[in-house]
Design a protein around this motif. Structure first.
Motif, PDB file in Angstrom:
ATOM      1  N   LYS A  16      -9.559 -12.315   2.811  1.00 59.09           N
ATOM      2  CA  LYS A  16     -10.547 -13.430   2.000  1.00 59.09           C
ATOM      3  C   LYS A  16     -11.616 -12.567   1.254  1.00 59.09           C
ATOM      4  O   LYS A  16     -11.953 -13.126   0.162  1.00 59.09           O
ATOM      5  N   LYS A  17     -12.090 -11.622   1.805  1.00 54.46           N
ATOM      6  CA  LYS A  17     -12.925 -10.937   1.000  1.00 54.46           C
ATOM      7  C   LYS A  17     -12.405 -10.212  -0.462  1.00 54.46           C
ATOM      8  O   LYS A  17     -13.129 -10.343  -1.412  1.00 54.46           O
ATOM      9  N   ASN A  18     -11.292  -9.828  -0.165  1.00 54.41           N
ATOM     10  CA  ASN A  18     -10.523  -9.242  -1.507  1.00 54.41           C
ATOM     11  C   ASN A  18     -10.484 -10.599  -2.668  1.00 54.41           C
ATOM     12  O   ASN A  18     -10.486 -10.415  -3.531  1.00 54.41           O
ATOM     13  N   ALA A  19      -9.974 -11.719  -2.074  1.00 58.16           N
ATOM     14  CA  ALA A  19      -9.900 -12.619  -2.757  1.00 58.16           C
ATOM     15  C   ALA A  19     -11.031 -13.114  -3.392  1.00 58.16           C
ATOM     16  O   ALA A  19     -11.504 -13.678  -4.575  1.00 58.16           O
ATOM     17  N   LEU A  20     -12.101 -13.188  -2.690  1.00 57.26           N
ATOM     18  CA  LEU A  20     -13.472 -13.673  -3.172  1.00 57.26           C
ATOM     19  C   LEU A  20     -14.149 -12.480  -4.200  1.00 57.26           C
ATOM     20  O   LEU A  20     -14.335 -12.887  -5.282  1.00 57.26           O
ATOM     21  N   GLU A  21     -13.748 -11.324  -3.810  1.00 52.37           N
ATOM     22  CA  GLU A  21     -14.221 -10.242  -4.939  1.00 52.37           C
ATOM     23  C   GLU A  21     -13.282 -10.490  -6.400  1.00 52.37           C
ATOM     24  O   GLU A  21     -13.894 -10.316  -7.436  1.00 52.37           O
ATOM     25  N   ALA A  22     -11.963 -10.939  -6.199  1.00 58.57           N
ATOM     26  CA  ALA A  22     -11.226 -11.091  -7.406  1.00 58.57           C
ATOM     27  C   ALA A  22     -11.819 -12.080  -8.118  1.00 58.57           C
ATOM     28  O   ALA A  22     -11.668 -12.208  -9.267  1.00 58.57           O
ATOM     29  N   CYS A  23     -12.077 -13.180  -7.578  1.00 56.49           N
ATOM     30  CA  CYS A  23     -12.592 -14.441  -8.055  1.00 56.49           C
ATOM     31  C   CYS A  23     -13.703 -14.193  -8.923  1.00 56.49           C
ATOM     32  O   CYS A  23     -14.019 -14.601 -10.155  1.00 56.49           O
ATOM     33  N   GLN A  24     -14.724 -13.298  -8.392  1.00 53.15           N
ATOM     34  CA  GLN A  24     -16.026 -12.954  -8.782  1.00 53.15           C
ATOM     35  C   GLN A  24     -15.616 -12.127 -10.127  1.00 53.15           C
ATOM     36  O   GLN A  24     -16.234 -12.635 -11.107  1.00 53.15           O
ATOM     37  N   LYS A  25     -15.046 -11.242  -9.925  1.00 47.45           N
ATOM     38  CA  LYS A  25     -14.355 -10.638 -11.098  1.00 47.45           C
ATOM     39  C   LYS A  25     -14.052 -11.449 -12.176  1.00 47.45           C
ATOM     40  O   LYS A  25     -14.355 -11.183 -13.475  1.00 47.45           O
ATOM     41  N   GLU A  26     -13.139 -12.313 -11.876  1.00 45.88           N
ATOM     42  CA  GLU A  26     -12.357 -12.967 -12.956  1.00 45.88           C
ATOM     43  C   GLU A  26     -13.485 -14.009 -13.629  1.00 45.88           C
ATOM     44  O   GLU A  26     -13.281 -14.374 -14.890  1.00 45.88           O
ATOM     45  N   LYS A  27     -14.369 -14.433 -12.924  1.00 46.34           N
ATOM     46  CA  LYS A  27     -15.419 -15.186 -13.433  1.00 46.34           C
ATOM     47  C   LYS A  27     -16.614 -14.451 -14.080  1.00 46.34           C
ATOM     48  O   LYS A  27     -17.315 -15.246 -14.776  1.00 46.34           O
ATOM     49  N   GLY A  28     -16.639 -13.289 -14.019  1.00 43.97           N
ATOM     50  CA  GLY A  28     -17.460 -12.375 -14.617  1.00 43.97           C
ATOM     51  C   GLY A  28     -18.933 -12.410 -13.966  1.00 43.97           C
ATOM     52  O   GLY A  28     -19.856 -12.163 -14.579  1.00 43.97           O
ATOM     53  N   VAL A  29     -18.866 -12.766 -12.490  1.00 48.66           N
ATOM     54  CA  VAL A  29     -19.961 -12.862 -11.707  1.00 48.66           C
ATOM     55  C   VAL A  29     -20.181 -11.893 -10.845  1.00 48.66           C
ATOM     56  O   VAL A  29     -19.057 -11.356 -10.298  1.00 48.66           O
ATOM     57  N   GLN A  30     -21.338 -11.274 -10.439  1.00 45.67           N
ATOM     58  CA  GLN A  30     -21.048 -10.233  -9.139  1.00 45.67           C
ATOM     59  C   GLN A  30     -21.855 -10.664  -7.845  1.00 45.67           C
ATOM     60  O   GLN A  30     -21.672 -10.137  -6.815  1.00 45.67           O
ATOM     61  N   SER A  31     -22.108 -11.998  -7.726  1.00 43.52           N
ATOM     62  CA  SER A  31     -22.363 -12.854  -6.875  1.00 43.52           C
ATOM     63  C   SER A  31     -21.932 -14.401  -6.960  1.00 43.52           C
ATOM     64  O   SER A  31     -22.089 -14.804  -7.979  1.00 43.52           O
ATOM     65  N   CYS A  32     -21.535 -14.881  -5.879  1.00 42.22           N
ATOM     66  CA  CYS A  32     -21.190 -16.585  -5.706  1.00 42.22           C
ATOM     67  C   CYS A  32     -22.396 -17.194  -6.362  1.00 42.22           C
ATOM     68  O   CYS A  32     -22.244 -18.395  -6.887  1.00 42.22           O
ATOM     69  N   LEU A  33     -23.558 -16.524  -5.941  1.00 40.97           N
ATOM     70  CA  LEU A  33     -24.733 -17.681  -6.284  1.00 40.97           C
ATOM     71  C   LEU A  33     -24.785 -17.861  -7.914  1.00 40.97           C
ATOM     72  O   LEU A  33     -25.752 -18.615  -8.171  1.00 40.97           O
ATOM     73  N   LYS A  34     -24.159 -16.999  -8.606  1.00 43.06           N
ATOM     74  CA  LYS A  34     -24.229 -17.053  -9.923  1.00 43.06           C
ATOM     75  C   LYS A  34     -23.226 -17.830 -10.457  1.00 43.06           C
ATOM     76  O   LYS A  34     -23.145 -18.058 -11.701  1.00 43.06           O
ATOM     77  N   CYS A  35     -22.379 -18.471  -9.501  1.00 43.73           N
ATOM     78  CA  CYS A  35     -21.292 -19.221 -10.097  1.00 43.73           C
ATOM     79  C   CYS A  35     -21.355 -20.429 -10.226  1.00 43.73           C
ATOM     80  O   CYS A  35     -22.086 -21.237  -9.307  1.00 43.73           O
ATOM     81  N   ASP A  36     -20.784 -21.346 -11.224  1.00 44.40           N
ATOM     82  CA  ASP A  36     -21.482 -22.940 -11.283  1.00 44.40           C
ATOM     83  C   ASP A  36     -20.363 -23.603  -9.996  1.00 44.40           C
ATOM     84  O   ASP A  36     -20.501 -24.695  -9.897  1.00 44.40           O
ATOM     85  N   GLN A  37     -19.411 -22.988  -9.549  1.00 44.76           N
ATOM     86  CA  GLN A  37     -18.609 -23.488  -8.798  1.00 44.76           C
ATOM     87  C   GLN A  37     -18.970 -23.457  -7.281  1.00 44.76           C
ATOM     88  O   GLN A  37     -18.426 -23.866  -6.231  1.00 44.76           O
ATOM     89  N   LEU A  38     -20.045 -22.776  -6.893  1.00 37.27           N
ATOM     90  CA  LEU A  38     -20.647 -22.222  -5.835  1.00 37.27           C
ATOM     91  C   LEU A  38     -20.454 -23.502  -4.660  1.00 37.27           C
ATOM     92  O   LEU A  38     -20.028 -23.115  -3.524  1.00 37.27           O
TER      93      LEU A  38
END
Length: 65
Positions: A16-38
């Motif tokens: 799950k951590k790897n999936a989360l990090e891949a998602c962050q990389k895909e969206k160009g954010v280093q933290s979920c807090l910076k994602c509009d889908q939080l």
């Protein structure tokens, strides 16, 4: 047997951590807090659930630290 169960939770958490990090990389954010889908992100929800399950080893109630 206990070690195998611990490994099961650790493996699930790592996946799950790897999936989360891949998602962050895909969206160009280093933290979920910076994602509009939080607040509506299934990937983040699955990761948080895996963290809790790894801490509780699948049991309900308290955590083992």
């Amino acid at each position: 047997m206990l070690e195998a169960v611990l490994n099961e939770w650790q493996i699930a958490l790592e996946q799950k951590k790897n999936a989360l990090e891949a998602c962050q990389k895909e969206k160009g954010v280093q933290s979920c807090l910076k994602c509009d889908q939080l607040l509506h992100c299934e990937v983040r929800e699955a990761y948080v659930k895996a963290v809790y399950e790894s801490m509780s080893k699948g049991e309900t109630g308290g955590f083992e630290f």
